[in-house]
Design a protein around this motif. Structure first.
Motif, PDB file in Angstrom:
ATOM      1  N   LEU A   1       0.734   6.566  -8.815  1.00  0.00           N
ATOM      2  CA  LEU A   1       0.508   7.482  -7.707  1.00  0.00           C
ATOM      3  C   LEU A   1       0.773   8.896  -8.207  1.00  0.00           C
ATOM      4  CD1 LEU A   1       2.161   5.553  -4.742  1.00  0.00           C
ATOM      5  CD2 LEU A   1      -0.267   5.743  -5.300  1.00  0.00           C
TER       6      LEU A   1
ATOM      7  N   THR B   1       3.604   4.876   3.261  1.00  0.00           N
ATOM      8  CA  THR B   1       4.785   5.698   3.023  1.00  0.00           C
ATOM      9  C   THR B   1       5.443   6.123   4.335  1.00  0.00           C
ATOM     10  OG1 THR B   1       3.286   7.590   2.727  1.00  0.00           O
ATOM     11  CG2 THR B   1       4.127   6.533   0.739  1.00  0.00           C
TER      12      THR B   1
ATOM     13  N   THR C   1       3.683  -0.458  -9.079  1.00  0.00           N
ATOM     14  CA  THR C   1       2.252  -0.189  -9.186  1.00  0.00           C
ATOM     15  C   THR C   1       1.547  -1.305  -9.959  1.00  0.00           C
ATOM     16  OG1 THR C   1       2.667   1.168 -11.145  1.00  0.00           O
ATOM     17  CG2 THR C   1       2.577   2.301  -9.021  1.00  0.00           C
TER      18      THR C   1
ATOM     19  N   ARG D   1      -6.366  10.486  -5.605  1.00  0.00           N
ATOM     20  CA  ARG D   1      -6.073   9.089  -5.900  1.00  0.00           C
ATOM     21  C   ARG D   1      -7.380   8.340  -6.088  1.00  0.00           C
ATOM     22  NH1 ARG D   1      -3.092   6.089  -1.502  1.00  0.00           N
ATOM     23  NH2 ARG D   1      -3.502   4.396  -2.962  1.00  0.00           N
TER      24      ARG D   1
ATOM     25  N   THR E   1      -2.711  -1.683   3.796  1.00  0.00           N
ATOM     26  CA  THR E   1      -3.746  -1.655   2.762  1.00  0.00           C
ATOM     27  C   THR E   1      -5.061  -1.050   3.239  1.00  0.00           C
ATOM     28  OG1 THR E   1      -4.321  -3.955   3.286  1.00  0.00           O
ATOM     29  CG2 THR E   1      -2.770  -3.596   1.476  1.00  0.00           C
TER      30      THR E   1
ATOM     31  N   LEU F   1       9.032   1.642  -5.850  1.00  0.00           N
ATOM     32  CA  LEU F   1       7.576   1.552  -5.983  1.00  0.00           C
ATOM     33  C   LEU F   1       7.227   0.632  -7.142  1.00  0.00           C
ATOM     34  CD1 LEU F   1       4.662   2.588  -5.343  1.00  0.00           C
ATOM     35  CD2 LEU F   1       5.124   4.443  -6.982  1.00  0.00           C
TER      36      LEU F   1
ATOM     37  N   ARG G   1       4.655  11.509   0.321  1.00  0.00           N
ATOM     38  CA  ARG G   1       5.013  10.506  -0.698  1.00  0.00           C
ATOM     39  C   ARG G   1       6.246  10.946  -1.497  1.00  0.00           C
ATOM     40  NH1 ARG G   1       0.250  10.232  -2.700  1.00  0.00           N
ATOM     41  NH2 ARG G   1       0.495  11.731  -4.384  1.00  0.00           N
TER      42      ARG G   1
ATOM     43  N   GLU H   1       1.759  -1.248  -4.771  1.00  0.00           N
ATOM     44  CA  GLU H   1       0.527  -0.457  -4.837  1.00  0.00           C
ATOM     45  C   GLU H   1      -0.378  -0.983  -5.936  1.00  0.00           C
ATOM     46  OE1 GLU H   1      -2.523   1.851  -4.735  1.00  0.00           O
ATOM     47  OE2 GLU H   1      -1.010   2.009  -3.154  1.00  0.00           O
ATOM     48  N   ARG H   2      -1.684  -1.071  -5.646  1.00  0.00           N
ATOM     49  CA  ARG H   2      -2.635  -1.584  -6.630  1.00  0.00           C
ATOM     50  C   ARG H   2      -2.982  -0.564  -7.702  1.00  0.00           C
ATOM     51  NH1 ARG H   2      -7.896  -5.301  -5.179  1.00  0.00           N
ATOM     52  NH2 ARG H   2      -8.469  -5.820  -7.324  1.00  0.00           N
ATOM     53  N   ASP H   3      -2.940   0.730  -7.366  1.00  0.00           N
ATOM     54  CA  ASP H   3      -3.241   1.763  -8.353  1.00  0.00           C
ATOM     55  C   ASP H   3      -2.278   1.674  -9.532  1.00  0.00           C
ATOM     56  OD1 ASP H   3      -5.343   2.744  -6.932  1.00  0.00           O
ATOM     57  OD2 ASP H   3      -4.373   4.608  -6.324  1.00  0.00           O
TER      58      ASP H   3
ATOM     59  N   GLY I   1       0.815  -1.211   0.000  1.00  0.00           N
ATOM     60  CA  GLY I   1       0.000   0.000   0.000  1.00  0.00           C
ATOM     61  C   GLY I   1       0.844   1.254   0.000  1.00  0.00           C
ATOM     62  N   GLY I   2       0.572   2.138  -0.964  1.00  0.00           N
ATOM     63  CA  GLY I   2       1.332   3.370  -1.098  1.00  0.00           C
ATOM     64  C   GLY I   2       0.623   4.587  -0.560  1.00  0.00           C
TER      65      GLY I   2
END
Length: 488
Positions: free
Chosen positions: A43, A21, A140, A50, A185, A138, A127, A38-40, A15-16
């Motif tokens: 970022l 962070t 993603t 977001r 998360t 990172l 971040r 990160e799932r996105d 999780g970002g």
């Protein structure tokens, strides 16, 4: 990612967001490399929204305790916020608040502060500094599918990489090895299930849900009110046997006010724009509504209802070595009290302290670190549920005798704080998470509470000449006449 000696531990943070962070910032000086997963798809590189942070549309309070912790973890981040337009608002003289016992005075010397900024700006500055660290990377578009390891030790995570079109890439889950996995998360964390899947412990969870629903909107501040404007807060009174209604204005960047209205079960605010300001007029005092009538709305109304208090007691569960849980994934709080970001920051500071004392990959680090992070979180939890239990229809354990006695004492302190500067400072120490609640039971505070306020109760809010001048202007819109608590 920068190469580091293999003897140094590798950390994977799931999780970002802010908690992730901050955890990375806490661990970076003590490990070889950190990978944030990160799932996105990306970022934001600017203070932009977001996709997976809908609560960012609502006003956020970053109290002094949390801001201090973030500054200690990331020296200079406060300067970043202020340079981008955030406000450092002094407390108590920069807050207009109508407590259940009356108006707080603003004539005391400032002892604390709050950062007035949108959530997107706060997250971005943190971040940017964390991702600029040489040993932090990172990844993603990555979905976590489970933990690798067993009930004794976690050795990594299984992930699935999404293609650019959002579909899962072929090949199935792959393993990302790590000496330490940190789950950040958020409320939707699946850690309790992941642990059971590898033979880990069952985690006890407590829920207190007052059924709070948020409605928020941004306004352009009236001319002359763009800077040096106070936070305006009209909270509910949990002693009243009716839904609790709240209204808050927080000055943020770009000459804007971030306005959040909220109500507990049975008193939820509307999502319709024409009912927004009317709901504000239905709280315990119409000051927020009067101010909004003289400001220009510049956004749609956003609503949010995932506000239950959830506490998962990982610190008591006997976690496997190599696994930690931080932020909302362990304790998520009703945001009306504004403690989520601060609790995450203080937890990260505790994590850094433990990492400085115990090697991250050493036996016992997990249990010690989880317990250390639980202490500031527990303080924020008690502040939230100590009020939420009393609202009509609240889900969770009902108030017992100890809860009622504690609530009566807190109300006595609030009453005293309307006219006693020492008690104001002590209460604010606790509310801003700078000090533990135990200071409210010290001899000086107990005596002051017994004697009551030293000054008479105010008839109305203490407003500066400039604030009074804004209120004296003709309203831009007239008050509506429909029901303020019409849920739709």
């Amino acid at each position: 990612m920068t190469s580091h000696p293999s003897a140094l531990p590798r950390v994977v943070v799931l999780g970002g967001g802010l908690a992730g962070t901050l955890a990375a910032a806490a661990l970076a000086p003590h490990v070889g490399e950190i990978l944030i997963v990160e799932r996105d798809s990306a970022l934001p590189q600017t203070p932009a929204p977001r996709a997976r942070l809908p609560q960012a549309a609502h006003a956020h309070t970053l109290w002094a305790g949390g801001a201090d912790a973030m500054e200690e973890l990331l020296p200079g981040v406060t300067t970043d916020w202020l340079a981008a337009g955030a406000h450092r608002i002094p407390i108590p003289n920069g807050m207009v608040s109508f407590s259940p016992a009356g108006w707080y005075r603003r004539s005391w010397d400032p002892t604390h502060y709050v950062i007035g900024a949108g959530r997107d700006l706060i997250d971005w500055a943190v971040r940017r500094r964390v991702l600029g660290m040489p040993n932090v990377g990172l990844r993603t578009r990555t979905k976590i599918t489970g933990l690798a390891g067993d009930g004794a030790r976690v050795r990594g995570v299984y992930v699935e990489q999404a293609a650019h079109d959002g579909q899962e890439a072929p090949g199935g889950p792959s393993l990302v090895e790590a000496d330490l996995v940190v789950d950040a998360t958020g409320r939707g964390s699946k850690s309790t299930r992941w642990l059971l899947d590898i033979g880990g412990p069952e985690v006890r969870e407590t829920v207190v849900d007052a059924g709070v629903r948020y409605a928020s909107r941004r306004y352009r501040a009236p001319e002359g009110a763009e800077t040096d404007w106070p936070v305006v807060h009209i909270p509910a009174d949990p002693r009243q046997a009716r839904p609790g209604l709240f209204a808050t204005i927080i000055p943020i960047e770009d000459g804007q006010w971030h306005v959040s209205l909220s109500g507990t079960r049975g008193g939820e605010p509307a999502s319709r724009e024409e009912l927004f300001e009317e709901f504000a007029r239905g709280v315990r005092h119409p000051l927020v509504a009067d101010l909004l009538a003289r400001a220009e709305p510049i956004s749609d109304v956003s609503v949010y209802a995932r506000t239950a208090n959830h506490r998962r007691q990982f610190e008591r569960a006997g976690l496997p070595e190599g696994f930690l849980v931080v932020g909302d994934a362990t304790t998520s709080l009703n945001p009306v009290y504004g403690h989520g970001m601060s609790a995450a920051a203080l937890g990260a500071l505790a994590l850094r302290g433990q990492a400085a004392r115990t090697p991250v990959a050493a036996a016992g680090f997990t249990s010690r670190a989880q317990r250390a992070m639980a202490r500031p979180t527990a303080a924020a939890w008690l502040l939230a549920v100590g009020q939420d239990r009393f609202y009509p229809g609240a889900i969770g354990r009902k108030p017992n005798l100890a809860d009622r006695l504690s609530s009566q004492y807190v109300h006595r302190l609030v009453h005293t704080a309307t006219g006693n500067g020492m008690v104001v400072k002590r209460v604010t120490d606790v509310v801003t998470l700078r000090k533990p609640a135990g200071i409210l039971a010290g001899p000086a505070v107990l005596l002051a509470a017994a004697l009551g306020p030293r000054k008479p109760r105010l008839d109305g809010p203490e407003l500066t000449a400039r604030e009074q001048e804004v209120l004296a202007r003709p309203p831009l819109r007239s008050a509506e006449t429909s029901s303020a608590t019409d849920p739709r």
